[in-house]
Design a protein around this motif. Structure first.
Motif, PDB file in Angstrom:
ATOM      1  N   LYS A 118       0.755  -1.160  -0.249  1.00  0.00           N
ATOM      2  CA  LYS A 118       0.070  -0.063   0.086  1.00  0.00           C
ATOM      3  C   LYS A 118       1.011   1.177  -0.105  1.00  0.00           C
ATOM      4  CE  LYS A 118      -0.543   1.013   5.065  1.00  0.00           C
ATOM      5  NZ  LYS A 118      -1.602   1.173   6.096  1.00  0.00           N
ATOM      6  N   GLY A 119       0.286   2.319  -0.478  1.00  0.00           N
ATOM      7  CA  GLY A 119       0.921   3.680  -0.457  1.00  0.00           C
ATOM      8  C   GLY A 119       2.382   3.553  -1.263  1.00  0.00           C
ATOM      9  N   ASN A 120       3.134   4.754  -0.887  1.00  0.00           N
ATOM     10  CA  ASN A 120       4.717   4.674  -1.575  1.00  0.00           C
ATOM     11  C   ASN A 120       5.476   4.211  -0.853  1.00  0.00           C
ATOM     12  OD1 ASN A 120       6.725   5.303  -3.179  1.00  0.00           O
ATOM     13  ND2 ASN A 120       6.290   7.588  -2.953  1.00  0.00           N
ATOM     14  N   CYS A 121       5.736   2.758  -1.041  1.00  0.00           N
ATOM     15  CA  CYS A 121       6.544   1.885  -0.302  1.00  0.00           C
ATOM     16  C   CYS A 121       7.790   1.897  -1.066  1.00  0.00           C
ATOM     17  CB  CYS A 121       5.781   0.791  -0.037  1.00  0.00           C
ATOM     18  SG  CYS A 121       5.094  -0.254  -1.452  1.00  0.00           S
ATOM     19  N   LEU A 122       8.240   2.645  -1.846  1.00  0.00           N
ATOM     20  CA  LEU A 122       9.358   2.335  -2.856  1.00  0.00           C
ATOM     21  C   LEU A 122      10.742   2.154  -2.071  1.00  0.00           C
ATOM     22  CD1 LEU A 122      10.417   2.121  -5.741  1.00  0.00           C
ATOM     23  CD2 LEU A 122      10.554   4.708  -5.860  1.00  0.00           C
ATOM     24  N   PRO A 123      10.806   2.830  -0.915  1.00  0.00           N
ATOM     25  CA  PRO A 123      12.115   2.380  -0.322  1.00  0.00           C
ATOM     26  C   PRO A 123      12.379   1.104  -0.037  1.00  0.00           C
ATOM     27  CG  PRO A 123      11.016   4.402   0.549  1.00  0.00           C
ATOM     28  CD  PRO A 123      10.038   3.887  -0.363  1.00  0.00           C
ATOM     29  N   LEU A 124      11.352   0.091   0.091  1.00  0.00           N
ATOM     30  CA  LEU A 124      11.605  -1.114   0.366  1.00  0.00           C
ATOM     31  C   LEU A 124      12.011  -2.172  -0.815  1.00  0.00           C
ATOM     32  CD1 LEU A 124       8.051  -2.064   2.240  1.00  0.00           C
ATOM     33  CD2 LEU A 124      10.499  -2.191   3.230  1.00  0.00           C
ATOM     34  N   LEU A 125      12.687  -1.217  -1.899  1.00  0.00           N
ATOM     35  CA  LEU A 125      12.839  -2.202  -3.135  1.00  0.00           C
ATOM     36  C   LEU A 125      14.017  -3.345  -2.787  1.00  0.00           C
ATOM     37  CD1 LEU A 125      15.889  -0.993  -4.820  1.00  0.00           C
ATOM     38  CD2 LEU A 125      14.336   1.029  -4.762  1.00  0.00           C
ATOM     39  N   ARG A 126      15.000  -2.977  -1.873  1.00  0.00           N
ATOM     40  CA  ARG A 126      15.699  -4.045  -1.488  1.00  0.00           C
ATOM     41  C   ARG A 126      15.556  -5.106  -0.445  1.00  0.00           C
ATOM     42  NH1 ARG A 126      18.860   0.285  -3.197  1.00  0.00           N
ATOM     43  NH2 ARG A 126      18.291   1.388  -1.128  1.00  0.00           N
ATOM     44  N   ASP A 127      14.431  -4.694   0.101  1.00  0.00           N
ATOM     45  CA  ASP A 127      14.120  -5.307   1.356  1.00  0.00           C
ATOM     46  C   ASP A 127      12.777  -6.305   1.132  1.00  0.00           C
ATOM     47  OD1 ASP A 127      16.262  -4.390   2.961  1.00  0.00           O
ATOM     48  OD2 ASP A 127      14.902  -2.628   3.585  1.00  0.00           O
ATOM     49  N   CYS A 128      11.834  -6.032   0.198  1.00  0.00           N
ATOM     50  CA  CYS A 128      10.687  -6.706   0.239  1.00  0.00           C
ATOM     51  C   CYS A 128      10.614  -7.347  -1.315  1.00  0.00           C
ATOM     52  CB  CYS A 128       9.552  -5.787   0.406  1.00  0.00           C
ATOM     53  SG  CYS A 128       7.694  -6.339  -0.072  1.00  0.00           S
ATOM     54  N   HIS A 129      10.215  -8.442  -1.354  1.00  0.00           N
ATOM     55  CA  HIS A 129      10.309  -9.104  -2.810  1.00  0.00           C
ATOM     56  C   HIS A 129       9.231  -8.683  -3.601  1.00  0.00           C
ATOM     57  CE1 HIS A 129      10.316 -12.353  -5.721  1.00  0.00           C
ATOM     58  NE2 HIS A 129       8.890 -12.415  -5.702  1.00  0.00           N
TER      59      HIS A 129
END
Length: 303
Positions: free
Chosen positions: A275-286
């Motif tokens: 949900k939302g702008n979660c782009l910072p998770l690009l290295r942590d979330c599949h």
């Protein structure tokens, strides 16, 4: 779903948690920006060799803005670098080169292109529309100074996340056909939505849902902010990344309909459990990494 609660990935749940931990010390705008930058930098890897990072000042018609440029440390192509003009999110209130270095540097490395990340005018120092004008002026100035930046003007793309999507669309609509980028990519676009919640939210969602914009501009101005612009001109190939639990679902449906009416080739990718702008998770979330890989696949043919 149970009890109408979204089935978020484990990493998305932790993102929610940390977004709540990074909260401003008080209601001052400087505290807000410091908290947001710190939250974003929590997901920013340390700088390593292989990338030249330079800060510049662009002299526009009425004032100056800063820009951070990311260039791979290798010989430039004979025709100049392929390049990305990056428009950061942050609800037009927060966001900077520091807060979005994590994605700009990653794109420069993975695509072997030059990335130019501008710091456009934010509320409350400027009217909310100043960001649009700054981005347009900066884009045109970069084209005029292509030799200075050593870029190939025929191989440029615009990439934006969150609230930056509205700015990118508005800029693109003001460009002449010969100035248009080859591609436009909008990552988790955020527009004003009638479905935005008024309940207390953690920092990153307050920002993108415009609750903080309302604080600085007043309720009467809220309806005019970050609406989906009317698309009257042809559009370049477009990529739009959405989340499964997207508060801007209705607005993004309008955007997709307009793109279709403009006969635009559009690729849409939906991140599940997000949900939302979660782009910072690009290295942590599949799931976010899958969105990012789809973005790279879309952009690569342009370069």
């Amino acid at each position: 779903m149970e009890n109408n609660q979204p089935m978020l990935t484990e990493e998305m749940q932790m993102f929610d948690y940390w977004s709540g931990v990074y909260s401003p010390a008080d209601q001052h705008i400087d505290s807000l920006r410091a908290a947001y930058d710190a939250f974003q930098q929590h997901y920013t890897l340390p700088r390593t060799e292989g990338m030249r990072i330079e800060d510049h000042t662009l002299i526009l018609a009425t004032h100056c803005i800063d820009m951070r440029v990311f260039t791979p440390e290798e010989n430039a192509p004979e025709t100049g670098w392929s390049w990305i003009f990056y428009v950061h999110g942050g609800g037009n209130v927060v966001g900077s080169a520091d807060s979005h270095e994590y994605i700009a540097r990653q794109l420069a490395r993975d695509l072997n292109v030059k990335v130019l990340l501008v710091e456009y005018g934010l509320v409350p120092e400027f009217e909310w529309s100043q960001g649009q004008q700054d981005c347009l002026d900066a884009y045109l100035l970069i084209l005029q100074q292509s030799a200075t930046w050593n870029i190939n003007t025929a191989k440029g793309s615009i990439v934006a996340d969150g609230s930056g999507a509205a700015l990118a669309l508005q800029v693109q609509q003001q460009l002449l056909v010969e100035q248009q980028p080859q591609a436009l990519a909008l990552i988790f676009p955020s527009f004003f939505s009638q479905h935005s919640t008024t309940e207390r939210q953690s920092l990153v969602y307050q920002v993108e849902d415009q609750q903080l914009m309302q604080t600085w501009t007043g309720v009467s101005a809220q309806q005019a902010l970050r609406t989906v612009p009317e698309l009257k001109h042809s559009m370049p190939r477009s990529f739009i990344a959405l989340t499964q639990y997207d508060v801007c679902h209705a607005e993004n449906a309008v955007l997709l309909q307009q793109l279709q009416q403009c006969n635009t080739q559009v690729e849409v990718y939906t991140g599940m459990g997000l949900k939302g702008n979660c782009l910072p998770l690009l290295r942590d979330c599949h799931e976010v990494a899958s969105v990012y890989e789809a973005l790279l696949k879309f952009l690569q043919p342009n370069f």
